[in-house]
Enzyme design. Sequence first.
Site, mmCIF file in Angstrom:
data_model
loop_
_atom_site.group_PDB
_atom_site.id
_atom_site.type_symbol
_atom_site.label_atom_id
_atom_site.label_comp_id
_atom_site.label_asym_id
_atom_site.label_seq_id
_atom_site.Cartn_x
_atom_site.Cartn_y
_atom_site.Cartn_z
ATOM 1 N N GLY A 188 -8.282 19.835 52.950
ATOM 2 C CA GLY A 188 -8.816 19.193 51.765
ATOM 3 C C GLY A 188 -8.168 17.855 51.465
ATOM 4 N N SER A 189 -7.955 17.576 50.175
ATOM 5 C CA SER A 189 -7.516 16.259 49.708
ATOM 6 C C SER A 189 -6.191 15.762 50.276
ATOM 7 C CB SER A 189 -7.453 16.254 48.176
ATOM 8 O OG SER A 189 -8.756 16.311 47.642
ATOM 9 N N PRO A 190 -5.227 16.604 50.689
ATOM 10 C CA PRO A 190 -4.021 16.048 51.321
ATOM 11 C C PRO A 190 -4.295 15.196 52.549
ATOM 12 C CG PRO A 190 -3.592 18.288 50.625
ATOM 13 C CD PRO A 190 -5.069 18.041 50.406
ATOM 14 N N LYS A 214 -6.544 12.750 52.489
ATOM 15 C CA LYS A 214 -6.974 11.432 52.009
ATOM 16 C C LYS A 214 -5.931 10.340 52.261
ATOM 17 C CE LYS A 214 -10.076 13.326 48.505
ATOM 18 N NZ LYS A 214 -10.274 13.613 47.076
#
Length: 569
Positions: A291-293, A295
């Site tokens: 997920g977002s880690p 980005k």
Amino acid sequence: MRRLAAGLQAWRFGSVVGVFLVVVGVLAWRLVDLHVVDQEFLRRQGDVRTIRVENVDAHRGMITDRYGEPLAVSTPVQTVWANPSEMDPDDPRLTNAARLLDLSEAELRSRIRRYGERRFIYVQRKVQPSLAREVMALRIPGLYSRREYQRFYPAGEVTSHVVGFTNIDGRGQEGIELSYNDWLRGEPGAKRVLKDNRGRIINDLSLIRDASPGRDLSLSIDLRLQYLAYRELKAVVAAHNAHGGTLVMLDVDTGEVLAMVNQHSYNPNDRSQLSPERLRNKAITDLFEPGSPMKPITMAAALESGRYTINSTIDTSPGYRRFGRFTIRDMRNYGVIDMTTIIAKSSNVGISRIANDLGGDMIRDLYFRMGLGQATGIGFPGEAVGVLPAPPRWRPVEEATLSYGYGISVNALQLAQAYMVLANGGIRYPVSLLKLTEPPAGERVLSERVTAQVRGMLREVVEHGTGRQAQPGFYSAGGKTGTVHLLGKNGYEDSEYKAIFAGMAPIDNPRIVTVVAVDAPQAGEYYGGEVAAPVFARVMGDALRLLNVKPELEIGEATGPAGTSGERG
């Protein structure tokens, strides 16, 4: 006729006497031969019946943490065994023997009867020497004891997933005990002993081959940090009624694993309630979409490309993007924002626009260079390498989801290794569970300039973005929150999430990288910024103090994990 009969009788008598004298002569010569000429014959025959070769058990090597604290040691114990051919199944003393050894008396007597023709059976393996002495004091014919070694794990469940355990014969079954079994086990020796007619050792005659003890192994684990990480992870799993959790801590300058814990765990000293589910070292064996880690790594690819700078802006209006039937959304419409704000606010729209401009190959290439989709180099049994897609042609939706960590799978250790690259200025080191005696050879995968800019964005996440609850007391920190749907039998689960926080501290000169992942919290909160970030704050703050890292922040600046965020990660 009488003369003939008398002569025949005399001949028979003479023949018998002659044969008798010959036999006596042969026996006399054999006696002289055995006692004078060939004196070794009787000795050899006696040795065949009384001298035996016994194994000498090898002491298994000790496993320690990086400072020499024992994590696995071998202690001498006794094994009680029996020679059923010498035993009376109805011996009344067997009642006391069964009681002392906590055995069924009926089963013990039944086994002696069933194996009456055998010369060896185990009665009870690896009992305390004092207990074995009590059993031997009963003086039951055919019942004996011998010394063996039993593995003991002083830290119990705190280090069980790293250290593993051995079976009853001293062979590694899980963890380090399995992967370094040949190093630890040693080589058994052999000795020649004299036994009596009941099989008891009377005397040690000679050593045939000395036992080679196993070699000790020093792990990279810091037991102080391991206890700390285990305590905090266990507490958050219990507080949120989660299905489990994982925490990994790395030294950013060496790749050494300083702590690695999972929930739920098990006690290797008591395996009576052991289940296969608890045996897995989830930090290495379990894969998930990060997920977002991811980005910040996509952002690093953008800065490295030269198409974007730290001051570039992206229009995220109207707060969502549609790709056919698939829609990605932000928490709200952020409008035109710069690169730092994209990371701080965890904008899916902003990072996906960058990804579509860069192309999937450029992002995937950096992911791979940072260690995703391949082994970490840890050499641990059961390591899963994950999935890093490489389609021949990227669809826009695939580029978009790749940029924020969907469509790929990693384990927690791989994610920590990738963040280690951001923390140390762009060098990727192989991960090690063994204490290193010299600096490892690393590979540069990013420039110092790019990693410094990304660390500045990660600082903003903790100070003003989705990770405010990750602030570790009197130390500056940076990191990224993540909240991903868990996969079920029929695809993504609507109400099951993994809460993630990946970060580093102190942010200006990182010493440690830590990844926290909590599976399926059930107590209301489930966002990474609400569940995982506070664990990061508590663990990192205490760990840096234990490592004597000088505090950076004043009392007024250190908000700690109690702070709240207007955004959710």
